[in-house]
Design a protein around this motif. Structure first.
Motif, PDB file in Angstrom:
ATOM      1  N   ASP A   1       0.687  -1.336  -0.046  1.00 48.53           N
ATOM      2  CA  ASP A   1       0.124  -0.081   0.112  1.00 48.53           C
ATOM      3  C   ASP A   1       0.672   1.270   0.029  1.00 48.53           C
TER       4      ASP A   1
ATOM      5  N   GLY B   1      -2.106  -4.096   0.170  1.00 47.92           N
ATOM      6  CA  GLY B   1      -3.114  -3.041  -0.593  1.00 47.92           C
ATOM      7  C   GLY B   1      -4.270  -3.610  -1.055  1.00 47.92           C
ATOM      8  N   ASP B   2      -4.879  -2.630  -1.928  1.00 41.59           N
ATOM      9  CA  ASP B   2      -6.016  -2.647  -2.503  1.00 41.59           C
ATOM     10  C   ASP B   2      -6.117  -3.442  -3.684  1.00 41.59           C
TER      11      ASP B   2
END
Length: 122
Positions: free
Chosen positions: A99, A109-110
């Motif tokens: 991230d 992270g996404d």
């Protein structure tokens, strides 16, 4: 929008090897930690391995000594070399982008890739 594209999955007999690749579209790839996760049918996604921006690595206990994560910043690619595969390694494998820039530890992270299937038969 960052794209992560995995490849290299397949069907292999127990004891065999596979090398997974994940290519990132991000220009600042070298500043990010990258991770590999997997999800077996009926189970939650679990962490497998991560590599920090400076090359430090960490592994899930069950894959230590069998899997190796590495990166090639010139190719925006992270690899997962999997040796001595076991049927319990069967799963869809996903890569994930850390991230924050220059993080000292892996921070999930996404962004995820689409996944690549690994099937190990005995």
């Amino acid at each position: 929008q960052v794209q992560l594209v995995e490849s290299g999955g397949g069907v292999v007999q127990a004891g065999g090897s596979l090398r997974l690749s994940c290519v990132s579209s991000e220009r600042s790839f070298s500043a990010r930690a990258m991770g590999w996760f997997r999800q077996a049918p009926g189970k939650e996604r679990e962490f497998v391995a991560a590599i920090l921006w400076h090359g430090g690595t960490t592994y899930y206990d069950s894959v230590k000594g069998r899997f190796t994560i590495s990166r090639d910043n010139a190719k925006n690619t992270v690899y997962l070399q999997m040796n001595s595969l076991k049927p319990e390694d069967t799963a869809v494998y996903y890569c994930n982008r850390g991230d924050t820039y220059y993080s000292g530890s892996y921070d999930q992270g996404d962004y995820w890739g689409q996944g690549t299937q690994v099937t190990v038969f005995s």
